[in-house]
Design a protein around this motif. Structure first.
Motif, PDB file in Angstrom:
ATOM      1  N   VAL A  33      11.184  11.928 -14.201  1.00 36.44           N
ATOM      2  CA  VAL A  33      11.093  10.905 -15.192  1.00 36.44           C
ATOM      3  C   VAL A  33      11.348   9.635 -14.703  1.00 36.44           C
ATOM      4  O   VAL A  33      12.457   9.216 -14.182  1.00 36.44           O
ATOM      5  CB  VAL A  33      11.967  11.272 -16.580  1.00 36.44           C
ATOM      6  CG1 VAL A  33      11.704  10.120 -17.593  1.00 36.44           C
ATOM      7  CG2 VAL A  33      11.483  12.536 -16.815  1.00 36.44           C
ATOM      8  N   PRO A  34      10.733   8.519 -14.571  1.00 32.44           N
ATOM      9  CA  PRO A  34      11.015   7.220 -14.144  1.00 32.44           C
ATOM     10  C   PRO A  34      12.011   6.479 -14.909  1.00 32.44           C
ATOM     11  O   PRO A  34      12.144   6.781 -16.028  1.00 32.44           O
ATOM     12  CB  PRO A  34       9.503   6.535 -14.292  1.00 32.44           C
ATOM     13  CG  PRO A  34       8.918   7.220 -15.225  1.00 32.44           C
ATOM     14  CD  PRO A  34       9.169   8.619 -14.950  1.00 32.44           C
ATOM     15  N   PRO A  35      12.793   5.717 -14.030  1.00 34.61           N
ATOM     16  CA  PRO A  35      14.038   5.194 -14.760  1.00 34.61           C
ATOM     17  C   PRO A  35      13.916   4.396 -16.139  1.00 34.61           C
ATOM     18  O   PRO A  35      14.744   4.600 -17.040  1.00 34.61           O
ATOM     19  CB  PRO A  35      14.334   4.105 -13.769  1.00 34.61           C
ATOM     20  CG  PRO A  35      13.885   4.429 -12.502  1.00 34.61           C
ATOM     21  CD  PRO A  35      12.335   5.060 -12.919  1.00 34.61           C
ATOM     22  N   PHE A  36      12.926   3.460 -16.183  1.00 33.99           N
ATOM     23  CA  PHE A  36      12.986   3.015 -17.593  1.00 33.99           C
ATOM     24  C   PHE A  36      12.437   3.670 -18.605  1.00 33.99           C
ATOM     25  O   PHE A  36      13.117   3.665 -19.803  1.00 33.99           O
ATOM     26  CB  PHE A  36      11.994   1.735 -17.513  1.00 33.99           C
ATOM     27  CG  PHE A  36      12.569   0.247 -16.821  1.00 33.99           C
ATOM     28  CD1 PHE A  36      13.707  -0.266 -17.351  1.00 33.99           C
ATOM     29  CD2 PHE A  36      12.028  -0.068 -15.464  1.00 33.99           C
ATOM     30  CE1 PHE A  36      14.261  -1.293 -16.498  1.00 33.99           C
ATOM     31  CE2 PHE A  36      12.666  -1.080 -14.910  1.00 33.99           C
ATOM     32  CZ  PHE A  36      13.791  -1.637 -15.342  1.00 33.99           C
ATOM     33  N   LEU A  37      11.607   4.627 -18.448  1.00 36.52           N
ATOM     34  CA  LEU A  37      11.344   5.594 -19.422  1.00 36.52           C
ATOM     35  C   LEU A  37      12.420   6.418 -19.839  1.00 36.52           C
ATOM     36  O   LEU A  37      12.847   6.778 -20.890  1.00 36.52           O
ATOM     37  CB  LEU A  37      10.295   6.669 -18.950  1.00 36.52           C
ATOM     38  CG  LEU A  37       9.641   7.637 -20.046  1.00 36.52           C
ATOM     39  CD1 LEU A  37       9.216   7.194 -21.420  1.00 36.52           C
ATOM     40  CD2 LEU A  37       8.528   8.457 -19.259  1.00 36.52           C
ATOM     41  N   LEU A  38      13.322   7.120 -18.695  1.00 37.12           N
ATOM     42  CA  LEU A  38      14.308   7.822 -18.945  1.00 37.12           C
ATOM     43  C   LEU A  38      15.187   7.113 -19.823  1.00 37.12           C
ATOM     44  O   LEU A  38      15.970   7.465 -20.811  1.00 37.12           O
ATOM     45  CB  LEU A  38      15.057   8.132 -17.806  1.00 37.12           C
ATOM     46  CG  LEU A  38      16.153   9.074 -17.725  1.00 37.12           C
ATOM     47  CD1 LEU A  38      16.129  10.556 -18.459  1.00 37.12           C
ATOM     48  CD2 LEU A  38      16.877   9.240 -16.471  1.00 37.12           C
ATOM     49  N   ASN A  39      15.706   5.473 -19.565  1.00 38.73           N
ATOM     50  CA  ASN A  39      16.434   4.570 -20.377  1.00 38.73           C
ATOM     51  C   ASN A  39      16.022   4.585 -21.612  1.00 38.73           C
ATOM     52  O   ASN A  39      16.971   4.733 -22.488  1.00 38.73           O
ATOM     53  CB  ASN A  39      16.180   3.222 -19.598  1.00 38.73           C
ATOM     54  CG  ASN A  39      17.598   2.743 -19.387  1.00 38.73           C
ATOM     55  OD1 ASN A  39      18.768   3.525 -19.085  1.00 38.73           O
ATOM     56  ND2 ASN A  39      17.753   1.464 -19.366  1.00 38.73           N
ATOM     57  N   ALA A  40      14.671   4.372 -22.222  1.00 39.77           N
ATOM     58  CA  ALA A  40      14.036   4.287 -23.361  1.00 39.77           C
ATOM     59  C   ALA A  40      14.352   5.583 -24.126  1.00 39.77           C
ATOM     60  O   ALA A  40      14.803   5.364 -25.116  1.00 39.77           O
ATOM     61  CB  ALA A  40      12.595   4.050 -23.356  1.00 39.77           C
ATOM     62  N   ILE A  41      14.134   6.830 -23.527  1.00 36.07           N
ATOM     63  CA  ILE A  41      14.122   8.045 -24.302  1.00 36.07           C
ATOM     64  C   ILE A  41      15.770   8.206 -24.682  1.00 36.07           C
ATOM     65  O   ILE A  41      16.127   8.399 -25.812  1.00 36.07           O
ATOM     66  CB  ILE A  41      13.913   9.279 -23.375  1.00 36.07           C
ATOM     67  CG1 ILE A  41      12.410   9.143 -23.212  1.00 36.07           C
ATOM     68  CG2 ILE A  41      14.328  10.792 -24.217  1.00 36.07           C
ATOM     69  CD1 ILE A  41      11.784  10.057 -22.147  1.00 36.07           C
ATOM     70  N   CYS A  42      16.733   8.069 -23.704  1.00 32.98           N
ATOM     71  CA  CYS A  42      18.098   8.167 -23.732  1.00 32.98           C
ATOM     72  C   CYS A  42      18.724   7.525 -24.691  1.00 32.98           C
ATOM     73  O   CYS A  42      19.399   7.784 -25.770  1.00 32.98           O
ATOM     74  CB  CYS A  42      19.020   8.121 -22.429  1.00 32.98           C
ATOM     75  SG  CYS A  42      18.458   9.579 -21.368  1.00 32.98           S
ATOM     76  N   PHE A  43      18.426   6.098 -24.563  1.00 32.13           N
ATOM     77  CA  PHE A  43      18.912   5.198 -25.574  1.00 32.13           C
ATOM     78  C   PHE A  43      18.556   5.203 -27.003  1.00 32.13           C
ATOM     79  O   PHE A  43      19.433   4.781 -27.898  1.00 32.13           O
ATOM     80  CB  PHE A  43      18.844   3.637 -24.932  1.00 32.13           C
ATOM     81  CG  PHE A  43      20.038   3.177 -23.950  1.00 32.13           C
ATOM     82  CD1 PHE A  43      21.185   3.060 -24.366  1.00 32.13           C
ATOM     83  CD2 PHE A  43      19.836   3.075 -22.533  1.00 32.13           C
ATOM     84  CE1 PHE A  43      22.068   2.494 -23.783  1.00 32.13           C
ATOM     85  CE2 PHE A  43      20.712   2.574 -21.635  1.00 32.13           C
ATOM     86  CZ  PHE A  43      21.807   2.122 -22.292  1.00 32.13           C
ATOM     87  N   GLY A  44      17.172   5.558 -27.177  1.00 31.70           N
ATOM     88  CA  GLY A  44      16.681   5.677 -28.387  1.00 31.70           C
ATOM     89  C   GLY A  44      17.169   6.992 -29.028  1.00 31.70           C
ATOM     90  O   GLY A  44      17.634   6.781 -30.193  1.00 31.70           O
TER      91      GLY A  44
END
Length: 299
Positions: A33-44
């Motif tokens: 999973v690319p970093p910004f997508l991972l960030n978006a999912i986790c913080f979401g």
């Protein structure tokens, strides 16, 4: 009683460091999973769960904050991750990671400008020991060689360190802002990360239950609860102890990866363990053993 409250808040803040230590393990388990997508999912996930909890407990009104608070909190969380990802993509990851990990040292130094805080010699000694241990851990004892053509990456690493250290220290000045507001910071960070993903990344979702489990674990702990407990720690606890103790995160992360078969226990790891542990004890001397009695030799 005040000292008890400060110690309790410090311990709560230290739990964030323990949770951040799982970043490497859960990150490795999250697949490609690319970093910004991972960030978006986790913080979401973490932001929505926190918002639900705040609503259920009847504290939703605490999210009513001035626009400057939302800007500050979102810039802190998103800015750090944005520049960190930029750094590791545009410079050798080991070099960028080492520069980024000056943020605990900067927290200790910047805290000297906070009202009621005194930067003492043992704080500096403990933090520098932690930095040396982290440097040894990150480089594996092979040293670093800052390569030409990576100026953007190195600059981004400096900015990521400045963003997180400034966010942590200024949070102390915003002690009246309730920790519940972090839920809003997480949601806004998720939205900005999703935008960066759409602009710059190829979408790759987690594959299978194991990868989704790792992503959910990230969202619940190191990219979720940790930011709330850190907020409590830096606002009400001993921020200098927290800064020095933060160097245990890369150490514990490495030990976890070794325990799960992603690495080996080497001499540099052992030496780094001793340096970081000793540094944390020295920095936390006042909290662990009490302050020097009046008339004792000044540091």
């Amino acid at each position: 009683m005040a000292n008890d409250g400060r110690a309790r808040a410090t311990i709560i803040g230290l739990s964030a460091v323990l949770m951040w230590a799982t970043l490497g393990l859960f990150g490795a388990g999250s697949g490609q999973v690319p970093p910004f997508l991972l960030n978006a999912i986790c913080f979401g996930i973490s932001g929505v769960l926190a918002l639900v909890l705040v609503t259920v407990t009847g504290k939703l009104e605490r999210l009513k904050q001035p626009p400057k608070v939302w800007v500050f909190g979102t810039l802190g969380l998103f800015g750090f991750h944005f520049f960190y990802f930029t750094a590791i993509r545009n410079a050798p990851p080991v070099d960028a990671n080492l520069i980024n990990y000056t943020w605990p040292l900067l927290i200790v130094v910047f805290s000297a400008f906070l009202p009621g805080e005194n930067l003492r010699v043992h704080h500096v000694i403990g933090t520098v020991l932690g930095l040396l241990g982290a440097a040894l851990l990150i480089t594996g004892g092979d040293g670093i060689s800052f390569s030409g053509g990576s100026a953007i990456g190195y600059g981004a690493a400096v900015l990521s360190s400045l963003f997180w250290s400034t966010y942590s220290v200024v949070s102390r000045r915003l002690g009246q802002v309730p920790t519940e507001a972090v839920a809003g910071f997480c949601i806004l960070t998720s939205l900005l990360s999703a935008l960066c993903h759409v602009l710059w990344e190829q979408t790759i979702w987690p594959q299978g239950a194991l990868e989704w489990g790792a992503v959910i674990a990230l969202a619940l702990f190191p990219v979720g609860l940790a930011f709330f407990t850190w907020d409590i720690g830096v606002k009400r606890g001993d921020i200098q102890v927290l800064g020095a103790a933060a160097y245990s995160a890369p150490l514990l992360s490495t030990l976890l990866l070794i325990a799960f078969g992603f690495g080996a226990l080497t001499l540099p790891v052992i030496i780094a363990c001793l340096a970081i542990s000793l540094g944390a004890v020295i920095a936390a001397k006042d909290m662990l053993f009490g302050k020097s009695a009046p008339g004792a030799a000044a540091e």
